[in-house]
Design a protein around this motif. Structure first.
Motif, mmCIF file in Angstrom:
data_model
loop_
_atom_site.group_PDB
_atom_site.id
_atom_site.type_symbol
_atom_site.label_atom_id
_atom_site.label_comp_id
_atom_site.label_asym_id
_atom_site.label_seq_id
_atom_site.Cartn_x
_atom_site.Cartn_y
_atom_site.Cartn_z
ATOM 1 N N SER A 60 68.180 -11.752 -8.665
ATOM 2 C CA SER A 60 67.018 -12.540 -8.266
ATOM 3 C C SER A 60 67.213 -13.162 -6.882
ATOM 4 O O SER A 60 66.264 -13.256 -6.098
ATOM 5 C CB SER A 60 66.739 -13.639 -9.301
ATOM 6 N N THR A 61 68.433 -13.567 -6.573
ATOM 7 C CA THR A 61 68.709 -14.128 -5.245
ATOM 8 C C THR A 61 68.593 -13.052 -4.179
ATOM 9 O O THR A 61 68.036 -13.278 -3.092
ATOM 10 C CB THR A 61 70.109 -14.757 -5.193
ATOM 11 N N VAL A 62 69.120 -11.864 -4.475
ATOM 12 C CA VAL A 62 68.997 -10.746 -3.538
ATOM 13 C C VAL A 62 67.523 -10.424 -3.304
ATOM 14 O O VAL A 62 67.088 -10.225 -2.156
ATOM 15 C CB VAL A 62 69.728 -9.508 -4.079
ATOM 16 N N ALA A 63 66.731 -10.391 -4.378
ATOM 17 C CA ALA A 63 65.301 -10.114 -4.255
ATOM 18 C C ALA A 63 64.602 -11.191 -3.423
ATOM 19 O O ALA A 63 63.693 -10.893 -2.637
ATOM 20 C CB ALA A 63 64.668 -10.016 -5.636
ATOM 21 N N LEU A 64 65.027 -12.446 -3.598
ATOM 22 C CA LEU A 64 64.422 -13.539 -2.838
ATOM 23 C C LEU A 64 64.702 -13.379 -1.343
ATOM 24 O O LEU A 64 63.805 -13.534 -0.504
ATOM 25 C CB LEU A 64 64.966 -14.877 -3.327
ATOM 26 N N ILE A 65 65.952 -13.062 -0.991
ATOM 27 C CA ILE A 65 66.305 -12.875 0.421
ATOM 28 C C ILE A 65 65.511 -11.719 1.024
ATOM 29 O O ILE A 65 64.956 -11.822 2.122
ATOM 30 C CB ILE A 65 67.816 -12.627 0.574
ATOM 31 N N ALA A 66 65.442 -10.611 0.280
ATOM 32 C CA ALA A 66 64.705 -9.446 0.775
ATOM 33 C C ALA A 66 63.216 -9.743 0.887
ATOM 34 O O ALA A 66 62.574 -9.380 1.876
ATOM 35 C CB ALA A 66 64.939 -8.254 -0.148
ATOM 36 N N GLY A 67 62.668 -10.432 -0.123
ATOM 37 C CA GLY A 67 61.236 -10.719 -0.124
ATOM 38 C C GLY A 67 60.817 -11.674 0.980
ATOM 39 O O GLY A 67 59.832 -11.435 1.684
ATOM 40 N N VAL A 68 61.574 -12.760 1.143
ATOM 41 C CA VAL A 68 61.244 -13.718 2.198
ATOM 42 C C VAL A 68 61.419 -13.076 3.570
ATOM 43 O O VAL A 68 60.655 -13.353 4.505
ATOM 44 C CB VAL A 68 62.111 -14.991 2.068
ATOM 45 N N GLY A 69 62.408 -12.183 3.695
ATOM 46 C CA GLY A 69 62.565 -11.456 4.951
ATOM 47 C C GLY A 69 61.339 -10.621 5.278
ATOM 48 O O GLY A 69 60.908 -10.557 6.436
ATOM 49 N N GLN A 70 60.746 -9.975 4.260
ATOM 50 C CA GLN A 70 59.525 -9.208 4.485
ATOM 51 C C GLN A 70 58.360 -10.102 4.888
ATOM 52 O O GLN A 70 57.517 -9.719 5.712
ATOM 53 C CB GLN A 70 59.161 -8.416 3.223
ATOM 54 N N LEU A 71 58.313 -11.299 4.327
ATOM 55 C CA LEU A 71 57.290 -12.254 4.751
ATOM 56 C C LEU A 71 57.493 -12.645 6.213
ATOM 57 O O LEU A 71 56.524 -12.807 6.968
ATOM 58 C CB LEU A 71 57.325 -13.503 3.866
ATOM 59 N N GLY A 72 58.751 -12.782 6.626
ATOM 60 C CA GLY A 72 59.048 -13.057 8.027
ATOM 61 C C GLY A 72 58.567 -11.930 8.922
ATOM 62 O O GLY A 72 58.025 -12.166 10.009
ATOM 63 N N ALA A 73 58.762 -10.682 8.464
ATOM 64 C CA ALA A 73 58.292 -9.532 9.237
ATOM 65 C C ALA A 73 56.768 -9.528 9.331
ATOM 66 O O ALA A 73 56.199 -9.206 10.384
ATOM 67 C CB ALA A 73 58.791 -8.236 8.591
ATOM 68 N N PHE A 74 56.108 -9.888 8.247
ATOM 69 C CA PHE A 74 54.644 -9.950 8.260
ATOM 70 C C PHE A 74 54.147 -10.957 9.295
ATOM 71 O O PHE A 74 53.295 -10.653 10.138
ATOM 72 C CB PHE A 74 54.132 -10.320 6.869
ATOM 73 N N VAL A 75 54.709 -12.169 9.245
ATOM 74 C CA VAL A 75 54.283 -13.203 10.199
ATOM 75 C C VAL A 75 54.630 -12.783 11.625
ATOM 76 O O VAL A 75 53.836 -12.977 12.559
ATOM 77 C CB VAL A 75 54.936 -14.555 9.848
ATOM 78 N N GLY A 76 55.813 -12.181 11.804
ATOM 79 C CA GLY A 76 56.210 -11.736 13.127
ATOM 80 C C GLY A 76 55.276 -10.672 13.687
ATOM 81 O O GLY A 76 54.943 -10.690 14.881
ATOM 82 N N GLY A 77 54.833 -9.746 12.831
ATOM 83 C CA GLY A 77 53.927 -8.699 13.288
ATOM 84 C C GLY A 77 52.563 -9.242 13.678
ATOM 85 O O GLY A 77 52.010 -8.894 14.723
ATOM 86 N N VAL A 78 52.016 -10.107 12.832
ATOM 87 C CA VAL A 78 50.690 -10.670 13.112
ATOM 88 C C VAL A 78 50.742 -11.596 14.325
ATOM 89 O O VAL A 78 49.926 -11.494 15.246
ATOM 90 C CB VAL A 78 50.152 -11.432 11.881
ATOM 91 N N LEU A 79 51.712 -12.515 14.330
ATOM 92 C CA LEU A 79 51.796 -13.462 15.431
ATOM 93 C C LEU A 79 52.189 -12.764 16.735
ATOM 94 O O LEU A 79 51.681 -13.096 17.815
ATOM 95 C CB LEU A 79 52.814 -14.558 15.104
ATOM 96 N N GLY A 80 53.087 -11.761 16.643
ATOM 97 C CA GLY A 80 53.451 -11.008 17.830
ATOM 98 C C GLY A 80 52.242 -10.306 18.435
ATOM 99 O O GLY A 80 52.046 -10.315 19.654
ATOM 100 N N GLY A 81 51.411 -9.687 17.585
ATOM 101 C CA GLY A 81 50.202 -9.038 18.076
ATOM 102 C C GLY A 81 49.233 -10.030 18.691
ATOM 103 O O GLY A 81 48.650 -9.779 19.749
#
Length: 467
Positions: A60-81
């Motif tokens: 569950s901790t591994v999933a949390l790290i991976a999941g929150v990282g994907q949320l970071g990528a989402f925000v980075g993509g939208v905000l970067g654009g």
């Protein structure tokens, strides 16, 4: 009388240039932005088995790290654009690269899972910001007739990040208890490409023209023309007959839902989500599912298999070079997706190591053949003022859907079995190209100013229609 806007006139000058050392340097510098996005995406998978042992991490901790990282990528993509359309392509690239480099240092130095969560999220934020803007920048500089080919070279160089991360994981992680830190340290080499961006990549003339900064845009185009061996007459400036340049204005998310932009955004989002969901689920789950179904793999075998499969990535991108500027991007996307789907269906029925390796390499090859088509297409169909926002948001949304990919695959595997998982992945592989053929606009070889019915300012001349 034919009437043209100043922005279209500058675009025509860029489209009329021969390829030169300027364009080659541009590809190399921007490829680094893609390379480290792939390194960031893949490196985590190779260090988690060791970190679970060293830190006693739960799934569950591994999933949390991976999941929150994907949320970071989402925000980075939208905000970067958004920032690329608001403050400029070059500034956003440099800011994203600075954030990624800082986060890479933090990933090397982390001491527990919570520090890793924060550092990985920041790294994903920066790397996705770099990647989405790099796609747009190259599209805005390269002549229309060569736009796909140069994007393909960028993807080919950038996709080297996949085997680099894979082989680093294979060689470093099993050797030393701190080997996982060396894998994360790969991100520090992004400093080299950040320096190249600062040295070789000017601001986009098309973006400057869309903001009304015609003199700056003209000066940059003249500089590029000189590097291409073309001397522009002193009086051929940006002022041409036509409507006045638009006043500077901030891009708005609501513009993605107006007129043709809405249709384009939905088409490109479907292409990104379907393609990356299939590929991400395949790479994440295949070793586990094979182990569950008769193929005995220990940690080293899994790392070796993943490294071999990842090595197909750059060869796949290069294989699309002869096709991308010759064939309709939408139909080629459908053909490659359908071939990938057929290969995934065959994959569901093999267990022999050699067959797994051959079919796995073919899946990777076909996916990375399709990736240049997807990248260049998503940067072609939006008007300049929201090009990065539209392309970046569509790309970033695929990260949100990827967040649910592991749960989706686990549910289907539990309820319907091994074969059903690959039937789903095959359908997703073909879905993006099908949507593009049915609803997308043709962009191959067409000027960026003519690929949308909602340009920066409506033109009074008749827009060219694709054959």
């Amino acid at each position: 009388m034919t009437v043209s806007s100043p922005a279209a006139a500058l675009g025509n000058r860029l489209d009329g240039l021969p390829l030169s050392s300027f364009h080659r340097r541009l590809v190399i510098a921007l490829a680094g932005m893609i390379l480290f996005d792939w390194v960031e995406t893949y490196s985590f998978a190779f260090v988690i088995p060791t970190l679970r042992d060293q830190w006693g991490l739960s799934l569950s901790t591994v999933a949390l790290i991976a999941g929150v990282g994907q949320l970071g990528a989402f925000v980075g993509g939208v905000l970067g654009g958004y920032l690329a359309d608001r403050i400029g392509r070059r500034r956003t690239l440099l800011a994203s690269a600075a954030l990624y480099c800082t986060a890479a240092v933090c990933c090397v130095l982390v001491q527990n899972e919570w520090q890793l969560l924060v550092a990985r999220t920041a790294a994903h934020f920066g790397s996705q910001g770099m990647a989405v803007v790099a796609i747009v920048v190259l599209a805005e500089f390269v002549p229309a007739a060569s736009r796909g080919r140069m994007q393909t070279y960028k993807v080919a160089v950038g996709s080297l990040g996949i085997p680099i991360a894979a082989w680093a994981g294979f060689f470093f992680v099993p050797q030393w208890t701190w080997g996982w830190r060396l894998v994360f340290a790969l991100g520090l080499f992004s400093l080299v490409f950040a320096w190249l961006i600062r040295r070789w990549v000017p601001e986009s003339p098309r973006w400057l023209a869309s903001r009304g900064e015609l003199e700056k845009a003209d000066a940059i185009v003249r500089s590029i023309e000189r590097q291409c061996g073309i001397q522009t007459p002193p009086d051929s400036g940006p002022a041409v007959t036509g409507p006045a340049a638009p006043a500077p204005d901030r891009p708005r998310f609501g513009e993605l839902w107006k007129g043709q932009n809405r249709r384009n955004f939905l088409v490109v989002t479907t292409m990104w989500v379907a393609g990356l969901l299939a590929y991400s689920a395949y790479n994440t789950w295949t070793p586990t599912l094979l182990s569950e179904n008769g193929l005995d793999l220990d940690l080293r075998d899994t790392l070796l298999l993943s490294a071999f499969l990842a090595t197909a990535a750059p060869f796949g991108a290069l294989a699309s070079v002869p096709l991308i500027d010759r064939w309709d991007r939408r139909r080629t996307q459908l053909a490659l997706g359908s071939l990938g789907g057929a290969t995934l269906l065959m994959f569901a029925f093999v267990r022999e190591p050699l067959a797994v390796l051959v079919l796995g390499c073919l899946v990777n090859l076909l996916f990375h053949m399709a990736m240049p088509f997807l990248q260049v297409y998503s940067a072609e169909i939006f008007p300049t003022r929201i090009r990065a926002l539209g392309s970046g948001s569509a790309n970033a949304l695929s990260r949100i859907f990827n967040f649910g990919a592991p749960l989706l695959v686990a549910t289907i595997y539990t309820s319907a079995g091994y074969t059903a998982v690959f039937v789903l992945l095959a359908a997703l592989s073909a879905a993006g190209g099908l949507v593009a053929v049915l609803f997308g606009a043709r962009t191959t070889g067409v000027s960026l100013e003519a690929t949308t019915t909602t340009p920066d300012r409506p033109l009074t001349r008749k827009e060219p229609t694709a054959p």
